[in-house]
Design an enzyme around this catalytic site. Sequence first.
Site, PDB file in Angstrom:
ATOM      1  CB  SER A   7      42.551  -1.158  12.450  1.00  0.00           C
ATOM      2  OG  SER A   7      41.997  -2.329  11.892  1.00  0.00           O
ATOM      3  CG  HIS A  32      40.501  -1.752  16.313  1.00  0.00           C
ATOM      4  ND1 HIS A  32      39.504  -1.403  17.201  1.00  0.00           N
ATOM      5  CD2 HIS A  32      39.869  -2.106  15.170  1.00  0.00           C
ATOM      6  CE1 HIS A  32      38.330  -1.535  16.613  1.00  0.00           C
ATOM      7  NE2 HIS A  32      38.514  -1.971  15.374  1.00  0.00           N
ATOM      8  CG  ASP A  34      38.733  -4.340  12.518  1.00  0.00           C
ATOM      9  OD1 ASP A  34      37.808  -3.859  13.192  1.00  0.00           O
ATOM     10  OD2 ASP A  34      39.689  -3.672  12.086  1.00  0.00           O
ATOM     11  CG  MET A  36      35.364  -8.518   9.789  1.00  0.00           C
ATOM     12  SD  MET A  36      35.721  -7.744   8.206  1.00  0.00           S
ATOM     13  CE  MET A  36      36.462  -6.201   8.766  1.00  0.00           C
ATOM     14  CG  HIS A  65      35.199  -3.773  15.955  1.00  0.00           C
ATOM     15  ND1 HIS A  65      35.352  -2.921  14.865  1.00  0.00           N
ATOM     16  CD2 HIS A  65      33.852  -3.883  16.138  1.00  0.00           C
ATOM     17  CE1 HIS A  65      34.168  -2.551  14.418  1.00  0.00           C
ATOM     18  NE2 HIS A  65      33.235  -3.125  15.167  1.00  0.00           N
ATOM     19  CG  MET A  67      32.508  -5.684  12.813  1.00  0.00           C
ATOM     20  SD  MET A  67      33.641  -4.941  11.631  1.00  0.00           S
ATOM     21  CE  MET A  67      35.183  -5.420  12.384  1.00  0.00           C
ATOM     22  CG  MET A 136      30.900   0.834  13.188  1.00  0.00           C
ATOM     23  SD  MET A 136      32.633   0.332  13.316  1.00  0.00           S
ATOM     24  CE  MET A 136      33.185   0.446  11.609  1.00  0.00           C
ATOM     25  N   GLY A 141      33.015  -3.668   7.841  1.00  0.00           N
ATOM     26  CA  GLY A 141      33.287  -4.787   6.930  1.00  0.00           C
ATOM     27  C   GLY A 141      34.590  -4.682   6.168  1.00  0.00           C
ATOM     28  CG  PHE A 142      35.044  -4.215   3.032  1.00  0.00           C
ATOM     29  CD1 PHE A 142      35.698  -5.301   2.468  1.00  0.00           C
ATOM     30  CD2 PHE A 142      33.657  -4.225   3.108  1.00  0.00           C
ATOM     31  CE1 PHE A 142      34.981  -6.385   1.976  1.00  0.00           C
ATOM     32  CE2 PHE A 142      32.921  -5.304   2.605  1.00  0.00           C
ATOM     33  CZ  PHE A 142      33.592  -6.384   2.039  1.00  0.00           C
ATOM     34  CG  ASP A 172      36.729   1.066  13.554  1.00  0.00           C
ATOM     35  OD1 ASP A 172      37.603   1.274  12.687  1.00  0.00           O
ATOM     36  OD2 ASP A 172      36.364  -0.085  13.890  1.00  0.00           O
ATOM     37  CB  SER A 195      44.107   2.681   5.222  1.00  0.00           C
ATOM     38  OG  SER A 195      43.065   1.765   5.135  1.00  0.00           O
TER      39      SER A 195
HETATM   40  C1  DX5 Z   1      35.986  -1.741   9.431  1.00  0.00           C
HETATM   41  C2  DX5 Z   1      36.833  -1.960  10.641  1.00  0.00           C
HETATM   42  C3  DX5 Z   1      37.890  -0.960  10.839  1.00  0.00           C
HETATM   43  C4  DX5 Z   1      38.921  -0.870   9.750  1.00  0.00           C
HETATM   44  C5  DX5 Z   1      39.296   0.570   9.646  1.00  0.00           C
HETATM   45  O1  DX5 Z   1      34.911  -2.610   9.463  1.00  0.00           O
HETATM   46  O2  DX5 Z   1      36.035  -1.965  11.814  1.00  0.00           O
HETATM   47  O3  DX5 Z   1      38.543  -1.132  12.100  1.00  0.00           O
HETATM   48  O4  DX5 Z   1      40.082  -1.625   9.975  1.00  0.00           O
HETATM   49  O5  DX5 Z   1      40.091   0.744   8.541  1.00  0.00           O
HETATM   50  P1  DX5 Z   1      40.464   2.168   7.962  1.00  0.00           P
HETATM   51  O6  DX5 Z   1      41.156   2.909   9.058  1.00  0.00           O
HETATM   52  O7  DX5 Z   1      41.349   1.822   6.822  1.00  0.00           O
HETATM   53  O8  DX5 Z   1      39.177   2.835   7.559  1.00  0.00           O
HETATM   54 ZN    ZN Z   2      37.143  -2.019  13.792  1.00  0.00          ZN
END
Ligand code: DX5
Ligand code: ZN
Length: 215
Positions: A7, A32, A34, A36, A65, A67, A136, A141-142, A172, A195
């Site tokens: 990601s 991936h 993200d 938002m 993805h 969101m 999820m 969100g984070f 994810d 991460s």
């Molecule tokens: C969260 C995202 C994830 C995020 C995952 O809302 O959809 O894709 O980047 O991050 P890690 O792997 O650090 O949990």
């Molecule tokens: Zn994601």
Amino acid sequence: MVVVAPSLLAADFCRLQEQVSLVEKAGAEWLHFDIMDGHFVPNLSYGADVVRQLRPYSKMFFDVHLMVEEPLNFLPMFESCGADLVTVHYEACSDLRAVINYLHKRNIKVGVSLKPQTSEQVLEPFLDDIDNILIMTVEPGFGGQSFMFEQLSKIKSVTDMVGERDICIEVDGGINLKTAPLCVANGADVLVAGSAVFKAPDPAEIIKQLHESGE
Ligand code: DX5
Ligand code: ZN
């Protein structure tokens, strides 16, 4: 073999192209993204231009993805950015069928994502029309949150529900070397990891080990 989808949210945004090449060379099959909107989730990230600008530099499968609230309004921005798959949130759509039709008409694969509290049962009427289910395993969100172990039973239920259909099961949030094998054991085909990959001293080694969690 399980697919690894780093990601980009956890990458160094000052060195995006370099980071993308690094994970591609290490064998990641999907990338991936993200997206938002600050409404569906309480955070902002980046938009379609980041996807579009990276497209010429990678052959990976681009996994977007969304969101965002009412993704139908955003699809015109995303249809030409080079996404192979666009995944929307079930909870964010007033007309999921229209989203599916819009994307399929443009030869883009369609995924539907479920927040941790949303039952997989809501997807029953759409199973013959979707390509991907994104479960999820944190609240969206984070990046950098802890894996919600109670979601493992949902992964299993989705696996049973999908049966022989050609639908990818993607997980994810909080995916690392400890949680990845549990997800795979319950049926996950695609591991999103932010991460765990980009904050590691040796991202290539983590990608290799995530692949091994599927063996
Ligand atoms: C969260 C995202 C994830 C995020 C995952 O809302 O959809 O894709 O980047 O991050 P890690 O792997 O650090 O949990
Ligand atoms: Zn994601």
